[in-house]
Design an enzyme around this catalytic site. Sequence first.
Site, PDB file in Angstrom:
ATOM      1  N   TRP A   1      26.720  24.007  66.753  1.00  0.00           N
ATOM      2  CA  TRP A   1      25.298  23.636  66.681  1.00  0.00           C
ATOM      3  C   TRP A   1      24.797  23.588  65.230  1.00  0.00           C
ATOM      4  O   TRP A   1      23.680  24.020  64.932  1.00  0.00           O
ATOM      5  CB  TRP A   1      24.421  24.609  67.478  1.00  0.00           C
ATOM      6  CG  TRP A   1      24.836  24.801  68.895  1.00  0.00           C
ATOM      7  CD1 TRP A   1      24.865  23.863  69.878  1.00  0.00           C
ATOM      8  CD2 TRP A   1      25.257  26.039  69.505  1.00  0.00           C
ATOM      9  NE1 TRP A   1      25.287  24.428  71.062  1.00  0.00           N
ATOM     10  CE2 TRP A   1      25.535  25.765  70.862  1.00  0.00           C
ATOM     11  CE3 TRP A   1      25.419  27.336  69.033  1.00  0.00           C
ATOM     12  CZ2 TRP A   1      25.968  26.738  71.752  1.00  0.00           C
ATOM     13  CZ3 TRP A   1      25.851  28.308  69.909  1.00  0.00           C
ATOM     14  CH2 TRP A   1      26.127  28.008  71.246  1.00  0.00           C
TER      15      TRP A   1
ATOM     16  N   GLU B   1      13.448  31.419  56.818  1.00  0.00           N
ATOM     17  CA  GLU B   1      13.811  30.268  57.653  1.00  0.00           C
ATOM     18  C   GLU B   1      12.789  30.091  58.767  1.00  0.00           C
ATOM     19  O   GLU B   1      12.320  28.977  59.032  1.00  0.00           O
ATOM     20  CB  GLU B   1      15.202  30.482  58.249  1.00  0.00           C
ATOM     21  CG  GLU B   1      15.604  29.430  59.279  1.00  0.00           C
ATOM     22  CD  GLU B   1      16.916  29.766  59.970  1.00  0.00           C
ATOM     23  OE1 GLU B   1      17.222  29.117  60.978  1.00  0.00           O
ATOM     24  OE2 GLU B   1      17.638  30.687  59.510  1.00  0.00           O
TER      25      GLU B   1
ATOM     26  N   GLN C   1       0.234  14.044  79.438  1.00  0.00           N
ATOM     27  CA  GLN C   1      -0.733  13.970  80.538  1.00  0.00           C
ATOM     28  C   GLN C   1      -1.907  13.054  80.183  1.00  0.00           C
ATOM     29  O   GLN C   1      -2.383  12.287  81.022  1.00  0.00           O
ATOM     30  CB  GLN C   1      -1.242  15.375  80.872  1.00  0.00           C
ATOM     31  CG  GLN C   1      -1.948  15.479  82.208  1.00  0.00           C
ATOM     32  CD  GLN C   1      -0.978  15.361  83.383  1.00  0.00           C
ATOM     33  OE1 GLN C   1       0.228  15.475  83.201  1.00  0.00           O
ATOM     34  NE2 GLN C   1      -1.499  15.112  84.570  1.00  0.00           N
TER      35      GLN C   1
ATOM     36  N   SER D   1      12.705  32.120  71.367  1.00  0.00           N
ATOM     37  CA  SER D   1      11.412  32.784  71.579  1.00  0.00           C
ATOM     38  C   SER D   1      11.610  34.216  72.052  1.00  0.00           C
ATOM     39  O   SER D   1      10.853  35.125  71.676  1.00  0.00           O
ATOM     40  CB  SER D   1      10.583  32.007  72.609  1.00  0.00           C
ATOM     41  OG  SER D   1      10.139  30.775  72.088  1.00  0.00           O
TER      42      SER D   1
END
Length: 424
Positions: A196, A284, A378, A408
């Site tokens: 990644w 970061e 929306q 998170s």
Amino acid sequence: MATAIRLLGRRVSSWRLRPSPSPLAVPRRAHSILPVDDDINGLNEEQKQLRHTISKFLQENLAPKAQEIDQTNDFKNLREFWKQLGSLGVLGITAPVQYGGSGLGYLEHVLVMEEISRASGAVGLSYGAHSNLCVNQIVRNGNEAQKEKYLPKLISGEFIGALAMSEPNAGSDVVSMKLKAEKKGDHYVLNGNKFWITNGPDADILVVYAKTDLTAVPASRGITAFIVEKGMPGFSTSKKLDKLGMRGSNTCELVFEDCKVPAANVLSQESKGVYVLMSGLDLERLVLAGGPLGIMQAVLDHTIPYLHVREAFGQKIGQFQLMQGKMADMYTRLMASRQYVYNVAKACDEGHIIPKDCAGVILYAAECATQVALDGIQCLGGNGYINDFPMGRFLRDAKLYEIGAGTSEVRRLVIGRAFNADFR
């Protein structure tokens, strides 16, 4: 600061990205760049000028290509564009002037990260990986020889930078990394892989973390940071990954097979990599928090004008109270996030780096960005759900920031543990 403005005022060449094909028949006024009130944001005149300069360049040269970059998962003019950013003086925005940098602070770094992400979330992510994860780590931890060797070309845009920390089984639990570095004479031999890695397929210079002591207790004491160059024997990259979002910000696996890295390329000291890593993570998270800010601003740039062009039941849909509520929610989420990020950046510039707030700014901004993108979809209704409009791209790009640079969930742990530590 005067030096920075001079650098940012360098003449940019006449190269321009070709405008992307027109989407479905959309009223001309259905998209505009909304003004940002930097008096409320507490910016000084030079910081306002910085935003104006970089925003003008990006809206002319990057924003028209953002949709194509996403759709093709490729930025064909990346190298040329990178040199343009180098000419503007933003690739080494926190680096000292003696190496070609602009000598500015983290607030300015956040501002540039925000504006690039406003034009293209994917290119914003690549910028953050280059300017903060790579360049700033070398600035903060490199010796003089390393700085003189690597920084000028990274800052000019001749080289692209990256950082390699995560592995297939070592993401949030990064100290469990398995990439091994064995000392042999005047060099180290690296074996293993990283996964990644943002900018991996394109990077010329990478800051790579590896284990030099597999028996260290705790395991974090055995980590060492290295500067790895593309082309070093035994180093290769796999095919770039096909991602949900941030498409065009190339990501891949790095492979090390008896890769020889000179001992002179150890960043800081052997077995001190965890200090490089952890101190770098705080900054970061702060700088990357500019990414969600830019995405939220882009959502508003597209949504607010649309609501005042599209009509239903004989009036502009922005006149309906439910849509007024949506606009208010999107705007206040952006502004609350912006104030938090800017204030933490100002504190960091004054030497007051608090890990729980560096985690807090990206936690809050990232989750707000995902919700703002959903609200934008929306508001546009059926048009929000088709790929001729950029709303889906905003959502897919925003979601990355709830995962990258620590999820998170991990950010919540950082904050919670900080409070627990206060009561020991």
